[in-house]
Design an enzyme around this catalytic site. Structure first.
Site, PDB file in Angstrom:
ATOM      1  N   SER A  97      69.485 -67.743  70.402  1.00  0.00           N
ATOM      2  CA  SER A  97      70.417 -68.743  69.867  1.00  0.00           C
ATOM      3  C   SER A  97      71.470 -69.057  70.918  1.00  0.00           C
ATOM      4  O   SER A  97      72.284 -68.205  71.269  1.00  0.00           O
ATOM      5  CB  SER A  97      71.089 -68.217  68.596  1.00  0.00           C
ATOM      6  OG  SER A  97      70.130 -68.004  67.586  1.00  0.00           O
ATOM      7  N   LYS A 171      69.271 -74.519  64.388  1.00  0.00           N
ATOM      8  CA  LYS A 171      69.647 -73.118  64.172  1.00  0.00           C
ATOM      9  C   LYS A 171      71.115 -73.013  63.775  1.00  0.00           C
ATOM     10  O   LYS A 171      71.482 -72.197  62.921  1.00  0.00           O
ATOM     11  CB  LYS A 171      69.379 -72.294  65.435  1.00  0.00           C
ATOM     12  CG  LYS A 171      69.788 -70.820  65.320  1.00  0.00           C
ATOM     13  CD  LYS A 171      69.074 -70.092  64.191  1.00  0.00           C
ATOM     14  CE  LYS A 171      69.575 -68.654  64.001  1.00  0.00           C
ATOM     15  NZ  LYS A 171      69.140 -67.736  65.059  1.00  0.00           N
ATOM     16  N   LYS A 239      79.039 -65.316  66.765  1.00  0.00           N
ATOM     17  CA  LYS A 239      78.713 -66.152  67.926  1.00  0.00           C
ATOM     18  C   LYS A 239      78.123 -67.479  67.466  1.00  0.00           C
ATOM     19  O   LYS A 239      78.512 -68.556  67.943  1.00  0.00           O
ATOM     20  CB  LYS A 239      77.723 -65.422  68.834  1.00  0.00           C
ATOM     21  CG  LYS A 239      77.233 -66.239  70.020  1.00  0.00           C
ATOM     22  CD  LYS A 239      75.861 -65.793  70.487  1.00  0.00           C
ATOM     23  CE  LYS A 239      74.797 -66.086  69.458  1.00  0.00           C
ATOM     24  NZ  LYS A 239      73.417 -65.864  69.941  1.00  0.00           N
TER      25      LYS A 239
END
Length: 293
Positions: A97, A171, A239
């Protein structure tokens, strides 16, 4: 690629990359693996993988390189080590990611070397990685996606969602939904506990209804059973949520629910030392917020 063994390199064999590598081996692919801590990659040799000492050694001569590293800067550093060892026509598949803008920058770097690029982050956690049922959101040119589709299918269900960067954007949308859902499920589970209902029975009663979800069934159980062993780490959830907010700001968007849930995850990490816990541990932050231990 179909009809012959595909030679692959997988870089990053941690909680997600390790089981993904095993599924690639089970599908019959010729796999070389590398991990910064070699001891995390070494057990894969028993399953048939070749363990490389450097990224450059891992990627030399392979058809497809899969990156499953922690974030964009980590992938960027490994790319710089590996790119000169990659053959023209290789495809780099970024399954970690990272930010959409990082994916686009990486694709431009590889294009100058005649190397293809697909950004294909995943959802499904360690259970999905082990079962080979990951949701895989792939961005890139259609022909590049077609070349890697069979390989990705060994790890889950790949869907082409648009040009380079849109896999990562997808995502981020996924992580916004997951993060907010964890917060809602935590509040529901605490409400049930304090109100005297059986949370497990309620989860069963809600199956198939509008409120049902994997987050409810899996993480709701974790919350009420107190099982916060890491699957999806809190620090990685943060994150991703930070990346959601960065991307939203670049589009002049304000996402108040994501902002609020990000602050709660950061409180879990910073004030309760929960960064390495499963992200379902947001339930502990909620209990603490309510004066419950």
């Amino acid at each position: 690629m179909e009809g012959r063994m595909t030679s692959l390199a997988l870089l990053g064999t941690g909680l997600m990359g390790g089981p993904m590598a095993r599924n690639l081996l089970a599908a019959g692919h010729d796999l070389t693996v590398w991990n910064r801590s070699r001891d995390k990659a070494a057990p894969l040799a028993d399953a048939g993988a070749t363990v490389a000492d450097t990224p450059a050694e891992a990627v030399a001569g392979v058809d497809i390189v899969i990156s499953m590293l922690s974030d964009g800067p980590a992938s960027d550093a490994v790319q710089k080590d590996a790119i000169d060892a990659m053959a023209d026509g290789t495809i780099w598949v970024e399954m970690g990611s990272i930010k959409p803008e990082e994916a686009r920058a990486h694709a431009e770097r590889f294009a100058k070397r005649g190397i293809g690029y697909v950004d294909a982050p995943v959802s499904g956690g360690t259970k999905g990685a082990e079962a080979g049922t990951l949701a895989i959101m792939a961005g890139g040119e259609a022909d590049a996606f077609d070349r890697v589709r069979d390989v990705l299918s060994a790890m889950g269900r790949p869907v082409h969602v648009g040009p380079v960067g849109t896999g990562q954007l997808s995502k981020l949308a996924n992580q916004a939904i997951v993060g907010c859902a964890i917060g809602a499920v935590a509040e529901a589970m605490l409400l049930l506990q304090k109100g005297g209902a059986d949370p497990a029975a309620v989860r069963d009663a809600l199956k198939g209804g509008f409120a049902d979800s994997i987050v409810l069934q899996q993480h709701g159980a974790r919350m009420t059973e107190g099982d916060f062993a890491p699957g999806g780490l809190t620090k990685f959830q943060i994150k991703d949520l930070d990346n959601v907010l960065t991307e939203a700001a670049s589009l002049s968007l304000h996402l108040p629910t994501v902002e609020a849930i990000t602050d709660r995850f950061k409180r879990l990490r910073d004030e309760m030392d929960g960064g390495d816990m499963d992200h379902s541990a947001l339930f502990l932050e909620l209990k603490d917020r309510n004066g419950l231990t």
